[in-house]
Design a protein around this motif. Structure first.
Motif, PDB file in Angstrom:
ATOM      1  N   ASP A  64      39.532  35.671  40.619  1.00 55.43           N
ATOM      2  CA  ASP A  64      38.905  36.504  41.653  1.00 55.43           C
ATOM      3  C   ASP A  64      39.213  37.988  41.466  1.00 55.43           C
ATOM      4  O   ASP A  64      38.650  38.834  42.169  1.00 55.43           O
ATOM      5  CB  ASP A  64      39.372  36.076  43.050  1.00 55.43           C
ATOM      6  N   LYS A  65      40.108  38.315  40.547  1.00 56.85           N
ATOM      7  CA  LYS A  65      40.595  39.698  40.439  1.00 56.85           C
ATOM      8  C   LYS A  65      39.476  40.701  40.214  1.00 56.85           C
ATOM      9  O   LYS A  65      39.401  41.726  40.917  1.00 56.85           O
ATOM     10  CB  LYS A  65      41.613  39.794  39.296  1.00 56.85           C
ATOM     11  N   ALA A 108      42.498  39.872  49.662  1.00 63.35           N
ATOM     12  CA  ALA A 108      43.258  38.746  49.124  1.00 63.35           C
ATOM     13  C   ALA A 108      43.828  37.914  50.270  1.00 63.35           C
ATOM     14  O   ALA A 108      44.268  38.454  51.288  1.00 63.35           O
ATOM     15  CB  ALA A 108      44.395  39.231  48.230  1.00 63.35           C
ATOM     16  N   ALA A 131      47.328  33.984  48.141  1.00 59.62           N
ATOM     17  CA  ALA A 131      46.853  34.410  46.818  1.00 59.62           C
ATOM     18  C   ALA A 131      48.009  34.582  45.843  1.00 59.62           C
ATOM     19  O   ALA A 131      49.152  34.845  46.231  1.00 59.62           O
ATOM     20  CB  ALA A 131      46.074  35.722  46.933  1.00 59.62           C
ATOM     21  N   CYS A 190      46.184  38.541  41.950  1.00 62.21           N
ATOM     22  CA  CYS A 190      45.078  38.708  42.889  1.00 62.21           C
ATOM     23  C   CYS A 190      45.473  39.671  44.005  1.00 62.21           C
ATOM     24  O   CYS A 190      44.690  40.541  44.404  1.00 62.21           O
ATOM     25  CB  CYS A 190      44.675  37.348  43.462  1.00 62.21           C
TER      26      CYS A 190
END
Length: 277
Positions: free
Chosen positions: A230-231, A242, A246, A250
């Protein structure tokens, strides 16, 4: 910023730890859509493996799947964008997997997920999390020989992955993939899994492509996530959020934090937005 698009990772973000959509999150998703905000799924899953609970939420329009490698319109399943891996890239992955000790492989083609029958016959070999076998059986098409499948569809694959319970072996494989396979994007949503797509991929790329389609700039986007995969999306969006659960990388990529997925962190953040009061 004027919020025009909300991008939601699925597992351990908008879904709770049982894999279901909490009522509070569903309410805020549907409220956002009713206010004219684009609500978008952004997942590492393939399109046809996405959770029905979210897909059927009123107003959820688009799905970014396979970590940005594909974009579908949910209403009719139309594929609006797809990044196909090159023959050379797929061949490179298959070559390294010949030497993989105990790792399992999957392939993704035209929105569907394919895995080998023996993978589910021996789940401990590649699946280390509770409930994973049930999930695989619900979302995968089983084939007798996944290598043969990949070779047969070598010009059609938008993603592949490999998984294994031996994390040292997975780290060794990751290094080989990074150094030996051309044209490859590598990410991971959980430690025992390596996810592959065409170079230049990632949820951030998918979000950029969808923004171009919809005419929405990054400054008007909010993205939620919890994992390494997801970064890029959290960095790309105007506001990256975040979850409290997380991973470290992240969190570092995010602009703000919210509560955990089991505490309905997505809903708790969205309900504070002026647009959703």
């Amino acid at each position: 910023m004027a919020v025009k698009l909300i991008a939601l990772d699925m597992d351990r973000t908008v879904l709770d730890n049982t894999g279901h959509l909490p009522a509070a999150n569903k309410e805020m998703i549907e409220r956002a859509a009713a206010r004219g905000i684009h609500v978008v799924i952004a997942s590492g899953r393939s399109f046809h493996a996405l959770p029905r609970e979210v897909m059927e939420c009123e107003g959820v329009e688009y799905a970014i799947s396979l970590n940005g490698a594909a974009i579908h319109r949910i209403s009719d399943g139309a594929c609006l964008y797809e990044a196909i891996m090159s023959t050379e890239t797929v061949e490179g992955i298959l070559k390294i997997m010949e030497d993989a000790d105990g790792a399992c492989m999957e392939a993704f083609c035209h929105g569907h997920s394919y895995t080998q029958q023996s993978y589910v016959n021996d789940p401990a070999r590649g699946m280390a999390t509770p409930g994973a076998l049930e999930y695989v059986l619900k979302t995968r098409i089983l084939v007798e020989d996944i290598r043969a499948f990949c070779k047969e569809h070598i010009d059609e694959l938008s993603g592949m992955d490999c998984s294994g319970s031996n994390l040292e072996e997975m780290a060794r494989l990751k290094h080989r993939f990074e150094t030996e396979v051309p044209g490859l994007y590598i990410t991971s949503s959980v430690p025992q899994l390596l996810e592959f797509s065409k170079a230049g991929g990632g949820k951030g790329t998918g979000l950029c492509k969808l923004g171009e389609i919809l005419g929405v700039g990054r400054e008007d986007m909010i993205a939620f996530g919890d994992g390494d995969n997801d970064k890029e999306m959290l960095v790309y969006a105007g506001v990256g959020v975040a979850m409290a659960n997380a991973g470290e990388s992240c969190r570092a990529a995010a602009d703000v934090m919210t509560l955990s997925n089991d505490e309905c962190g997505v809903a708790r953040y969205l309900e504070k937005l002026p647009e959703l009061q």
